[in-house]
Each structure stands twice: as C-alpha cells, then as structure tokens.
Scaffold this motif. Structure first.
Motif, PDB file in Angstrom:
ATOM      1  N   MET A   1       0.815  -1.200   0.000  1.00 57.68           N
ATOM      2  CA  MET A   1       0.000   0.000   0.000  1.00 57.68           C
ATOM      3  C   MET A   1       0.858   1.264   0.000  1.00 57.68           C
ATOM      4  O   MET A   1       0.322   2.371   0.062  1.00 57.68           O
ATOM      5  N   ARG A   2       2.152   1.104  -0.048  1.00 56.77           N
ATOM      6  CA  ARG A   2       3.039   2.266   0.001  1.00 56.77           C
ATOM      7  C   ARG A   2       2.850   3.132  -1.247  1.00 56.77           C
ATOM      8  O   ARG A   2       2.729   2.625  -2.370  1.00 56.77           O
ATOM      9  N   ALA A   3       2.797   4.434  -1.046  1.00 57.86           N
ATOM     10  CA  ALA A   3       2.581   5.359  -2.155  1.00 57.86           C
ATOM     11  C   ALA A   3       3.757   5.321  -3.118  1.00 57.86           C
ATOM     12  O   ALA A   3       4.923   5.244  -2.709  1.00 57.86           O
ATOM     13  N   GLU A   4       3.444   5.387  -4.409  1.00 54.72           N
ATOM     14  CA  GLU A   4       4.475   5.394  -5.442  1.00 54.72           C
ATOM     15  C   GLU A   4       3.947   6.120  -6.664  1.00 54.72           C
ATOM     16  O   GLU A   4       2.728   6.262  -6.864  1.00 54.72           O
ATOM     17  N   SER A   5       4.859   6.579  -7.500  1.00 52.87           N
ATOM     18  CA  SER A   5       4.491   7.296  -8.720  1.00 52.87           C
ATOM     19  C   SER A   5       4.378   6.311  -9.873  1.00 52.87           C
ATOM     20  O   SER A   5       5.280   5.486 -10.080  1.00 52.87           O
ATOM     21  N   ARG A   6       3.295   6.400 -10.612  1.00 52.04           N
ATOM     22  CA  ARG A   6       3.091   5.540 -11.780  1.00 52.04           C
ATOM     23  C   ARG A   6       2.310   6.318 -12.834  1.00 52.04           C
ATOM     24  O   ARG A   6       1.617   7.300 -12.537  1.00 52.04           O
ATOM     25  N   VAL A   7       2.404   5.848 -14.065  1.00 53.22           N
ATOM     26  CA  VAL A   7       1.580   6.370 -15.152  1.00 53.22           C
ATOM     27  C   VAL A   7       0.367   5.455 -15.261  1.00 53.22           C
ATOM     28  O   VAL A   7       0.500   4.265 -15.554  1.00 53.22           O
TER      29      VAL A   7
ATOM     30  N   ALA B   1     -28.599   8.169 -18.314  1.00 50.30           N
ATOM     31  CA  ALA B   1     -27.592   8.623 -19.274  1.00 50.30           C
ATOM     32  C   ALA B   1     -26.275   8.811 -18.528  1.00 50.30           C
ATOM     33  O   ALA B   1     -26.254   9.109 -17.333  1.00 50.30           O
ATOM     34  N   ILE B   2     -25.172   8.593 -19.226  1.00 49.61           N
ATOM     35  CA  ILE B   2     -23.870   8.660 -18.570  1.00 49.61           C
ATOM     36  C   ILE B   2     -22.908   9.498 -19.384  1.00 49.61           C
ATOM     37  O   ILE B   2     -23.108   9.747 -20.582  1.00 49.61           O
ATOM     38  N   GLY B   3     -21.871   9.929 -18.708  1.00 44.62           N
ATOM     39  CA  GLY B   3     -20.728  10.563 -19.335  1.00 44.62           C
ATOM     40  C   GLY B   3     -19.454   9.986 -18.736  1.00 44.62           C
ATOM     41  O   GLY B   3     -19.366   9.817 -17.520  1.00 44.62           O
ATOM     42  N   ILE B   4     -18.467   9.667 -19.589  1.00 40.35           N
ATOM     43  CA  ILE B   4     -17.236   9.019 -19.140  1.00 40.35           C
ATOM     44  C   ILE B   4     -16.051   9.852 -19.582  1.00 40.35           C
ATOM     45  O   ILE B   4     -15.925  10.189 -20.778  1.00 40.35           O
ATOM     46  N   GLY B   5     -15.180  10.198 -18.642  1.00 38.58           N
ATOM     47  CA  GLY B   5     -13.947  10.887 -18.959  1.00 38.58           C
ATOM     48  C   GLY B   5     -12.754   9.998 -18.685  1.00 38.58           C
ATOM     49  O   GLY B   5     -12.684   9.358 -17.630  1.00 38.58           O
ATOM     50  N   LEU B   6     -11.809   9.927 -19.647  1.00 32.62           N
ATOM     51  CA  LEU B   6     -10.617   9.083 -19.529  1.00 32.62           C
ATOM     52  C   LEU B   6      -9.376   9.924 -19.759  1.00 32.62           C
ATOM     53  O   LEU B   6      -9.326  10.727 -20.710  1.00 32.62           O
ATOM     54  N   ASN B   7      -8.366   9.722 -18.915  1.00 29.82           N
ATOM     55  CA  ASN B   7      -7.102  10.434 -19.102  1.00 29.82           C
ATOM     56  C   ASN B   7      -5.975   9.573 -18.580  1.00 29.82           C
ATOM     57  O   ASN B   7      -6.135   8.804 -17.621  1.00 29.82           O
ATOM     58  N   THR B   8      -4.817   9.700 -19.217  1.00 34.83           N
ATOM     59  CA  THR B   8      -3.624   8.947 -18.842  1.00 34.83           C
ATOM     60  C   THR B   8      -2.533   9.920 -18.448  1.00 34.83           C
ATOM     61  O   THR B   8      -2.305  10.930 -19.143  1.00 34.83           O
ATOM     62  N   GLY B   9      -1.842   9.636 -17.350  1.00 36.06           N
ATOM     63  CA  GLY B   9      -0.762  10.500 -16.925  1.00 36.06           C
ATOM     64  C   GLY B   9      -0.145  10.038 -15.623  1.00 36.06           C
ATOM     65  O   GLY B   9      -0.625   9.089 -14.981  1.00 36.06           O
ATOM     66  N   PRO B  10       0.923  10.721 -15.205  1.00 35.11           N
ATOM     67  CA  PRO B  10       1.592  10.340 -13.953  1.00 35.11           C
ATOM     68  C   PRO B  10       0.760  10.746 -12.746  1.00 35.11           C
ATOM     69  O   PRO B  10       0.236  11.863 -12.672  1.00 35.11           O
ATOM     70  N   VAL B  11       0.649   9.816 -11.793  1.00 39.08           N
ATOM     71  CA  VAL B  11      -0.106  10.069 -10.563  1.00 39.08           C
ATOM     72  C   VAL B  11       0.655   9.431  -9.406  1.00 39.08           C
ATOM     73  O   VAL B  11       1.629   8.696  -9.591  1.00 39.08           O
ATOM     74  N   VAL B  12       0.180   9.718  -8.214  1.00 40.61           N
ATOM     75  CA  VAL B  12       0.670   9.040  -7.014  1.00 40.61           C
ATOM     76  C   VAL B  12      -0.430   8.096  -6.569  1.00 40.61           C
ATOM     77  O   VAL B  12      -1.577   8.512  -6.372  1.00 40.61           O
TER      78      VAL B  12
ATOM     79  N   ALA C   1      -5.088   8.693  10.080  1.00 46.70           N
ATOM     80  CA  ALA C   1      -4.867   7.576  10.978  1.00 46.70           C
ATOM     81  C   ALA C   1      -6.158   6.848  11.286  1.00 46.70           C
ATOM     82  O   ALA C   1      -6.146   5.688  11.710  1.00 46.70           O
ATOM     83  N   LEU C   2      -7.307   7.518  11.076  1.00 44.22           N
ATOM     84  CA  LEU C   2      -8.592   6.905  11.390  1.00 44.22           C
ATOM     85  C   LEU C   2      -9.197   6.187  10.193  1.00 44.22           C
ATOM     86  O   LEU C   2      -9.908   5.195  10.355  1.00 44.22           O
ATOM     87  N   ARG C   3      -8.930   6.693   9.017  1.00 49.01           N
ATOM     88  CA  ARG C   3      -9.510   6.066   7.830  1.00 49.01           C
ATOM     89  C   ARG C   3      -8.593   6.278   6.646  1.00 49.01           C
ATOM     90  O   ARG C   3      -8.171   7.403   6.391  1.00 49.01           O
ATOM     91  N   ARG C   4      -8.336   5.217   5.928  1.00 49.66           N
ATOM     92  CA  ARG C   4      -7.444   5.274   4.775  1.00 49.66           C
ATOM     93  C   ARG C   4      -8.071   4.482   3.643  1.00 49.66           C
ATOM     94  O   ARG C   4      -8.900   3.584   3.858  1.00 49.66           O
ATOM     95  N   SER C   5      -7.656   4.790   2.422  1.00 50.16           N
ATOM     96  CA  SER C   5      -8.142   4.047   1.260  1.00 50.16           C
ATOM     97  C   SER C   5      -7.068   4.064   0.180  1.00 50.16           C
ATOM     98  O   SER C   5      -6.240   4.975   0.123  1.00 50.16           O
ATOM     99  N   TYR C   6      -7.122   3.047  -0.660  1.00 51.99           N
ATOM    100  CA  TYR C   6      -6.172   2.928  -1.765  1.00 51.99           C
ATOM    101  C   TYR C   6      -6.714   3.760  -2.922  1.00 51.99           C
ATOM    102  O   TYR C   6      -7.758   3.429  -3.507  1.00 51.99           O
ATOM    103  N   THR C   7      -6.019   4.840  -3.267  1.00 55.08           N
ATOM    104  CA  THR C   7      -6.547   5.768  -4.257  1.00 55.08           C
ATOM    105  C   THR C   7      -5.403   6.409  -5.032  1.00 55.08           C
ATOM    106  O   THR C   7      -4.214   6.124  -4.768  1.00 55.08           O
ATOM    107  N   VAL C   8      -5.770   7.279  -5.986  1.00 56.06           N
ATOM    108  CA  VAL C   8      -4.786   7.982  -6.808  1.00 56.06           C
ATOM    109  C   VAL C   8      -5.027   9.481  -6.676  1.00 56.06           C
ATOM    110  O   VAL C   8      -6.169   9.941  -6.525  1.00 56.06           O
ATOM    111  N   ILE C   9      -3.953  10.238  -6.711  1.00 55.49           N
ATOM    112  CA  ILE C   9      -4.040  11.692  -6.701  1.00 55.49           C
ATOM    113  C   ILE C   9      -3.059  12.239  -7.726  1.00 55.49           C
ATOM    114  O   ILE C   9      -2.063  11.581  -8.048  1.00 55.49           O
ATOM    115  N   GLY C  10      -3.376  13.436  -8.237  1.00 55.27           N
ATOM    116  CA  GLY C  10      -2.481  14.061  -9.195  1.00 55.27           C
ATOM    117  C   GLY C  10      -3.247  14.843 -10.239  1.00 55.27           C
ATOM    118  O   GLY C  10      -4.494  14.780 -10.343  1.00 55.27           O
ATOM    119  N   ASP C  11      -2.525  15.580 -11.044  1.00 55.11           N
ATOM    120  CA  ASP C  11      -3.134  16.425 -12.063  1.00 55.11           C
ATOM    121  C   ASP C  11      -3.864  15.598 -13.110  1.00 55.11           C
ATOM    122  O   ASP C  11      -4.900  16.015 -13.632  1.00 55.11           O
TER     123      ASP C  11
END
Length: 712
Positions: free
Chosen positions: A495-501, A598-609, A616-626
C-alpha cells in the motif's frame, strides 16, 4: 529469475536438507539414517525383481535337525563324512561337491585318539592288552578314509577354509592353524598399490586333508565386517592373507563356480583415474561358454544376487537331508550333474544369517545365491560413479524443488516435488532392472521429501499469511482474478505510495439530482446498486481497480496495483462496454417503471501518485495528481460535445490503432496550454486487432475541429 524474487527465505529453507545430503555424500557429515534407508530401498528393489522359484542346478545337502538326531551331534566322524562324499561323487555323480565347513583338527573319534584318551595301564592287568588295543587302533584311519574319498574326485571337490583375526593385525600365534595353508589363487602382488583395499587377514584356518587330496580351497566367510543392521547384502569374492605364503584366496562360491565351469583363475581388471590409485572393478573369468566379467567393489565384494521364493513361498534351492543321503534313500544318479553344497541349517550349529529375503538364512544358502548369480550372469553391482550419481540426483532434486517453490499454486509445487522423488525412484528401478546398477537414492529422496515438506510448511504458515493480508488490503479495490495474480507474488505489492503512469476513468450518471428528488430513497438505492454493479462488473472484467463511488459517479483506474502495459486500451474498452451495456439496462428499467439513465465518461492517462491515502482513522487505496483532475474535467465535457466518452490526448496517443474522432481543443482551468480531446468511434465489438499501429481518421475525410470550449 524474476519468479525467485521474494522467495529467498523459502528457497533457503528448502535447500537446507539438500546441502546436508551433499555433505553426507561427500563424507563431510555422517547421517546413519540415510545409509539405513538406502539399504532398505535396495532390499525392497531386490525382492521385487529377483527371479522366482528353485534353481535346479544347485542342491544343498543339509545337516539338519533330523540328521543330527539320527547320527549324533556335530562334528561327525570322518568315516561318516567319507561315506557321504563317496555317495555324492560316485553313486549320485554330482558335478561339483563343496563343503561349507572347515576340518581343521584331527578326528577325535579315530582309533589313535581313542587310545590316547583311554590311556595305557588304566585297565586290569592282562598280558598284551595294551599292545593289541594299539595295533587295532592304528588300523583305523578315518582321516585317511576321508582324504581318499576326496582324492577320488580331483578338481570336483571344494574344501572350506576360514580367515580369522582382525584385518591388518599382527600375527596371533595362538590362533594360527597347525595346518599349512594351501597355495593362494593369485600372488600377493596381483593388485599392486590397490591391495590395501581388499580385506587382509593374518590367519587362514585350512582343512587337514586339503593339501593331499587335490581339492580346491574356498573361504567360507560370508561377511568380514557386518553392517550396521547385520544384514548380509554383499559378500567377498577375494581376500588376502598377510602371512606366509601370502596372496589372494577365492570364496567358496567362486571356487565352486570355477570348478563347475572349468574356469582359469580370474584376471583382475583395474580402473585408473588421474591423481588416484588403481581400483579393482571386475574379475574376468573365461568359461567354456565365453567370458564373464564379474563386477566387484574395490574391496573385492559382490552384491548378493538373491532369489525369491516361488508362488507357494517355497525354498529357493532344493534341500536334501544328509540323513537321506547317508541312508541311501536317493535313487542312483538322482543328483547327476548337480552342484552340491554341504552345509548346516540346524540352529545349534549357528550358521544362520540375516538377509534381505529371510531373517535367518543358512550361510550355505548365501553361497548358493552367489553361485546361482554367477551361473546366470545376473550380477548387480555398485558402479564406481555412484557418488557422482548421488551428487547429480541431489542437484536435480534441488533445482526442481526451487522450480516448484515459484509455481503459481501449492498443488503445482507439490506435484513437481512429488514427481521429482517419484521420477528418481523410477529411474533407479529401470537402471537396476536393465543394467544391474545399484545406485544410491536415499540422500536425494530424503532431502527432496524434507525440502518439499519445509517448503510447503513455509508457504502455508508464512507466505499464505502474506497472501491473506494482501487480499484484505486489495480485495475491495481490484477484481478477484487480479487479487489471485497478486497473491502469487505478494512481495511485489504494498500500500506504500508510489508514482506511476495510469489511466483514470470517471463515469457519471446524468440527471442524478432530478432522480434523487423524485424517487423514494429505497428505490434510488436499488437503482444505483444495480447500475454500479453492472458497471463494476465491466471494470473488473477489463482488469480495472475501482477507486470509489461518489454519489452518482464511479471512479476507477488501470495500471495499479497490478502493472498493465495496456492500461489505456483496457480503460477505453471498458468505457465502450459500459456505453454498449446501457441500452439493455435502460430497457430493463423502463419495463420496471424506472427512469432511464444517461452517462458521461472521462478518460485520461498520466503520472499520478497511487497508494494508501487518508488519515490515521480512515485510509483508502486511491490515486491523486493532475492527471486525475483532468479525467474529472473531461467527464464534464461529454454533454456539451454530445458524446458519451471523452478521452485525453495522452490516452489516445497510446492507442493509435483505434479509430478516433477529434473533438477539438479545450482550455482546462489550471493549465496554460489547451488540451486536445477525442472520442472513440465504432461499437466496443469493433475494436481493431491489428498489431501494427494504424491511425484512422473520420469516415469520409478529415473533420474540422470543434470549437474550443473551456472545462471549468
């Protein structure tokens, strides 16, 4: 090699027994259990493949309990032995007669011995009594009668001799026989520097009439130094006398075989290796039917080629009671051309041996088994390369166990380890059956079985705990099949944070606020549950990771935690499948009286963390970044552009073979440069499969770019 990463400790503990086996094979570590298991495996294999039934060429005349009851305790008088010899050599016309016994002392029942025992002057005085007694005693010569009976069949009789004393020990005068030893089979220098490996003894106890009858000598020692369990598995064919006249003598079985086949003394063949002294490997015998090479160890020993009982568990050889022979109960020539061994099975004579085929086998039958094997050319042996074979077996077992450790399932690893041990057993069985090779296998089998047990235990108690922890961490985010893939190599994921595309998806339902205002909460909940379930199944099918559900929006990404080289393609195909599944879903809703979606879908590829984020009380596996923010902005452009899917230029660049329609360039808040956006064309089922990158424009030629819009 990549599969070995993360298994270092498991591989190390798996190979520990193999290292111990290599040390044992090299003589650096003595493991008695390994030798015992090897012996037991050899015994089992011998019993399984030994020929069954009686060998009709060999007969044992047995000094059994009925014979002792009829003629008294052993030793018998030489006069009775003379009659036994005459009956067998003349009336029965045997080919060879061998005595598994030594006659080292004069007959105590002879006339002179009787006179000496009685002593002169012990009887009442009577003129001439002592003289007459002495005269009559001198006319009795049982030893001479026995010697003459033996001499009547020159070359057809083998007399037993016996080596005594500790090997290599100085002469023991009190143990030296008063009979001059017979001439040796081979001179003392027959083996040169290798002589020290053949058992050497200071004393040879010979039979009294042996030198004057023309009988061949053969030592009756079945074993010189019993093994750990006392089981007779090998017997010596040659032994050396240290004292005069010195030289090499043959065993009773070898002497009997040479007498039966008319063979000359054996030719010793030595093997030489660089930096090592010559080693004895075979005894070459020239018989009437051809040359026979008898494989022996460096100590002159032969692996006993035992036979096994017949179907009714009967004897391996025909036994005839000595009583029946002496009393003339056999018809004339009933034993014609047979090889006859005279020995004892009576327990009181203490000539019973523990063997692989019987717990108490008469020693004379051990000689009979050796003789039978020589006659058949059935001679199992330990080759000189046996230690190298043991090393190679250990190395192969070790490599296969390491391969098993890295398998994707415990069952596959167990099957590889079990197959390696079973294959070794099968190989040894084939080599024994077709080549008579007795090869070591216990070290490799024990090391393989122990290593497999340790490996499976480590995998269950250590690595399976890591897998369970991994499933707890990621089970809520990624599809089950990806969790299974991750569990095979848990060391690669954390679960350690790392940079990936990565490629990020935002899928939002249109008009959700209106739905929420006009639907009952439970109905709205059921609707969202059904929609999100269907969309999540599609994301899972394409290997995506569901990040979170935000009201009416589903967020997912591809490329983490499991790395995916085609993460962009997976995301686009998942978006197309969601769009394709929407009509059927809306049809179900209409039939149930529910509003369409009806739906709308947005897709983008790029570097994230990517990693475990939160407090400390609540955590989740997620991505952040531009790149995440841009994907959310692109989803909002679906409605103004009238398309269900909007894709950023980075995602489109990773899929040049997909037909795209360019929507134009938009200005995104927070970015100085505009972003070109696209939408995939064609249904999801029409995905291109060509491997070569192909760019396809809009059908009918290039389309002018759409007016620029701003994504707020």
């Amino acid at each position: 090699m990549r599969g070995l990463r993360g298994h270092g400790w498991r591989i190390a503990i798996t190979l520990l027994p193999l290292l111990a086996g290599l040390a044992h094979t090299a003589g650096l570590l003595h493991l008695p259990g390994v030798d015992r298991l090897d012996a037991q495996l050899q015994d089992a294999r011998l019993r399984w493949h030994a020929p069954r039934g009686i060998d009709p060429r060999i007969v044992i005349v047995d000094i059994d309990e009925p014979s002792l009851k009829a003629f008294g305790q052993w030793p018998w008088s030489r006069e009775r032995l003379a009659r036994l010899t005459q009956e067998l050599t003349q009336r029965q016309q045997v080919r060879v007669l061998a005595f598994d016994m030594v006659f080292a002392e004069a007959d105590r029942t002879s006339g002179p011995a009787l006179v000496q025992a009685l002593g002169s002057g012990r009887w009442p005085a009577e003129p001439g009594f002592d003289a007459e007694l002495a005269r009559r005693a001198s006319a009795l010569d049982p030893d001479g009668d026995f010697a003459r009976a033996l001499a009547a069949s020159p070359g057809r009789v083998v007399l037993g001799v016996h080596f005594d004393g500790e090997a290599g020990a100085p002469d023991n005068p009190s143990a030296v026989s008063h009979v001059q030893p017979p001439a040796p089979l081979l001179p003392a220098d027959a083996l040169g520097p290798d002589a020290a490996r053949v058992p050497a003894w200071p004393t040879l106890v010979a039979s009294l009439p042996g030198r004057t009858t023309g009988a061949r000598p053969g030592f009756i020692n079945v074993v010189f130094q019993p093994g750990q369990d006392g089981v007779v598995r090998t017997v010596p064919l040659l032994a050396r006398l240290d004292t005069a006249p010195g030289g090499y003598y043959e065993s009773l079985a070898l002497a009997t075989f040479r007498a039966a086949t008319g063979s000359a003394p054996p030719v010793l063949r030595l093997a030489t290796a660089p930096g090592a002294s010559p080693r004895l490997v075979t005894l070459g015998l020239q018989t009437a039917s051809g040359r026979l090479d008898v494989p022996v160890g460096t100590d002159g020993g032969l692996v006993v080629p035992y036979r096994r009982p017949g179907e009714d568990a009967g004897p391996r050889f025909r036994y005839v009671s000595a009583r029946d022979v002496l009393e003339g109960r056999l018809p004339p020539a009933a034993l014609r051309d047979r090889i006859v061994l005279i020995g004892a099975s009576a327990a009181g004579l203490q000539d019973l041996r523990a063997t692989p085929i019987a717990a108490a086998l008469p020693g004379v039958e051990v000689h009979a088994h050796v003789l039978s094997g020589l006659l058949d050319g059935r001679l199992p042996h330990v080759p000189d390369y046996a230690p190298g074979y043991a090393w190679a077996s250990l190395v192969v077992i070790g490599l296969l166990l390491v391969l098993g450790v890295t398998r994707r399932s415990a069952a596959a690893g167990f099957a590889i380890g079990l197959g390696a041990c079973g294959g070794l057993l099968l190989l040894n069985d084939l080599l024994y059956r077709h080549g008579g090779l007795v090869l070591p296998q216990a070290a490799a089998l024990l090391a393989g079985a122990t290593g497999l047990l340790l490996s499976m235990s480590w995998g269950y108690f250590v690595e399976s705990r890591k897998r369970r922890g991994l499933m707890r961490l990621f089970g809520a985010y990624v599809p089950p099949q990806l969790v299974d893939d991750m569990a095979r190599e848990p060391h690669r994921y954390s679960m350690r944070a790392e940079s990936r595309v990565l490629t990020i998806m935002f899928c939002d339902m249109r008009g959700f606020t209106h739905l929420a205002e006009h639907m009952a909460p439970t109905t709205l909940q059921a609707l969202l549950h059904e929609v999100f379930t269907r969309f999540t199944e599609i994301v899972n099918r394409h290997g995506g990771t569901v990040d979170k559900y935000m009201g009416d929006c589903l967020m997912a990404f591809w490329g983490a935690p499991v790395a995916q080289a085609d993460h962009a393609a997976r995301a686009v195909h998942a978006a197309q499948d969601i769009v394709a599944a929407l009509p059927a879903l809306n049809a179900q809703h209409q039939a149930a009286g529910l509003p369409t979606v009806a739906i709308g879908i947005g897709l983008n590829t790029g570097p994230v963390v990517v990693g475990n984020m939160g407090s400390a009380l609540r955590r989740s596996y997620t991505v952040i970044g531009d790149a995440v923010n841009l994907a959310a902005r692109l989803e909002g452009l679906c409605t103004p552009h009238g398309v269900p899917i909007v894709v950023g230029e980075n995602t489109r660049a990773l899929m040049p073979e997909t037909p795209w329609r360019e929507l134009g360039e938009v200005q995104v808040r927070g970015r100085q440069r505009g972003v070109r956006i696209y939408t995939p064309e064609g249904p999801a089922s029409a995905r291109p499969t060509a491997a070569a990158p192909v760019h396809r424009g809009h059908p009918g030629g290039p389309r002018p770019p759409a007016p620029a819009r701003t994504a707020n």
